[in-house]
Enzyme design. Structure first.
Site, PDB file in Angstrom:
ATOM      1  CB  SER A  51      -0.909  -0.041   1.215  1.00 19.12           C
ATOM      2  OG  SER A  51      -1.809  -0.999   1.283  1.00 19.12           O
TER       3      SER A  51
HETATM    4  N1  SAH Z   1       0.279  -5.632   3.853  1.00 17.09           N
HETATM    5  C1  SAH Z   1       1.061  -5.944   2.774  1.00 17.09           C
HETATM    6  C2  SAH Z   1      -0.135  -5.485   1.339  1.00 17.09           C
HETATM    7  C3  SAH Z   1      -0.320  -6.721   0.832  1.00 17.09           C
HETATM    8  S1  SAH Z   1      -1.342  -6.606  -0.443  1.00 17.09           S
HETATM    9  C4  SAH Z   1       2.186  -5.292   2.882  1.00 17.09           C
HETATM   10  O1  SAH Z   1       2.456  -4.506   3.731  1.00 17.09           O
HETATM   11  O2  SAH Z   1       2.890  -5.495   1.887  1.00 17.09           O
HETATM   12  C5  SAH Z   1      -2.589  -7.895  -0.141  1.00 17.09           C
HETATM   13  C6  SAH Z   1      -1.919  -9.096   0.340  1.00 17.09           C
HETATM   14  O3  SAH Z   1      -3.135 -10.104   0.726  1.00 17.09           O
HETATM   15  C7  SAH Z   1      -1.574  -9.920  -0.878  1.00 17.09           C
HETATM   16  O4  SAH Z   1      -0.149 -10.238  -0.602  1.00 17.09           O
HETATM   17  C8  SAH Z   1      -2.301 -11.224  -1.152  1.00 17.09           C
HETATM   18  O5  SAH Z   1      -1.703 -12.335  -1.604  1.00 17.09           O
HETATM   19  C9  SAH Z   1      -2.951 -11.338   0.157  1.00 17.09           C
HETATM   20  N2  SAH Z   1      -4.258 -12.103   0.505  1.00 17.09           N
HETATM   21  C10 SAH Z   1      -5.200 -11.883  -0.471  1.00 17.09           C
HETATM   22  N3  SAH Z   1      -6.112 -12.990  -0.383  1.00 17.09           N
HETATM   23  C11 SAH Z   1      -6.053 -13.511   0.995  1.00 17.09           C
HETATM   24  C12 SAH Z   1      -6.421 -14.387   1.807  1.00 17.09           C
HETATM   25  N4  SAH Z   1      -7.501 -15.016   1.630  1.00 17.09           N
HETATM   26  N5  SAH Z   1      -5.779 -14.791   3.009  1.00 17.09           N
HETATM   27  C13 SAH Z   1      -4.386 -14.346   3.156  1.00 17.09           C
HETATM   28  N6  SAH Z   1      -3.973 -13.455   2.435  1.00 17.09           N
HETATM   29  C14 SAH Z   1      -4.566 -13.008   1.100  1.00 17.09           C
END
Ligand code: SAH
Length: 210
Positions: free
Chosen positions: A62
């Site tokens: 983000s």
């Molecule tokens: N918090 C992260 C941003 C992640 S983007 C950071 O600081 O970099 C969103 C993330 O959610 C992605 O890595 C994606 O793979 C994960 N995601 C999507 N669906 C998910 C689920 N059902 N369970 C766990 N993670 C999930």
């Protein structure tokens, strides 16, 4: 760490501070975390830009202001237990860890979970546990949490996540589909109810069903 990355990080945090509304302990935590170390090499030049960054595997880190807003909204400090859904790069988890929280983070993509766990270990962050799995189920054995932060958007509130926030705790979650405007909602759990205390228009990748 180089002078250039230090300067870029200070400038990033100053820009967030100017927008206002983010407590100084959160700004201090963001000043401490070497964000560039968690960005994959091919996009490292974007590490301190005011934008979201693609990190592969369909995930995005983000925009720094959104991380600040969500961390502030979680309303946690040293010793708090926090559940994060969507580890991604590990950056949000590292910011919570720098605030002194015990972080439990769930990631559904194996490559991302492995890379984040390895990067956090390399940086000496020892108060984040990363687990591979579908975040819809939360992390029941470690519940209740003082805050739950979801960093991918479901169309509706996953029940398990609402239940794993302790009474008086916070749930910070973007909601909405991919073809419609999404809203970040900050809930406070009051008894069995959830009360919305803040909202912000946002754009997150979907919370997938795995
Ligand atoms: N918090 C992260 C941003 C992640 S983007 C950071 O600081 O970099 C969103 C993330 O959610 C992605 O890595 C994606 O793979 C994960 N995601 C999507 N669906 C998910 C689920 N059902 N369970 C766990 N993670 C999930």
């Amino acid at each position: 760490m180089s002078v250039a990355t230090d300067k870029a990080r200070v400038a990033m945090v100053e820009a967030i501070a100017r927008r206002g509304g983010v407590r100084s302990c959160v700004l201090e935590a963001m000043r401490k975390v070497p964000r560039h170390e968690l960005v994959p090499e091919w996009n490292r030049h974007l590490a301190y830009a005011d934008r979201a960054i693609s990190i592969g595997g369909g995930a995005t880190m983000s925009q720094p202001y959104i991380v600040a807003f969500m961390t502030d909204a979680a309303d946690v400090g040293p010793g708090a237990r926090v559940l994060e859904i969507g580890t991604g790069s590990g950056y949000q988890a590292a910011v919570l860890a720098a605030l002194g929280c015990e972080v439990y983070s769930v990631e559904v993509v194996p490559e991302l979970a492995n890379r984040a766990a390895a990067d956090l270990a390399r940086l000496g962050v020892d108060n984040v546990k990363v687990r591979l799995g579908d975040g819809h189920a939360g992390w029941a054995e470690a519940a209740p949490f003082d805050a739950v932060i979801v960093t991918a958007a479901p169309p509706e509130l996953p029940q398990a996540l609402a239940e794993q926030a302790r009474p008086g705790g916070r749930l910070v979650i973007p909601m909405g589909g991919q073809d419609e405007p999404q809203t970040l909602r900050v809930f406070e759990r009051v008894g069995g109810d959830l009360r919305v205390c803040k909202t912000l228009p946002v754009r997150f990748v979907p919370l997938t069903r795995g």
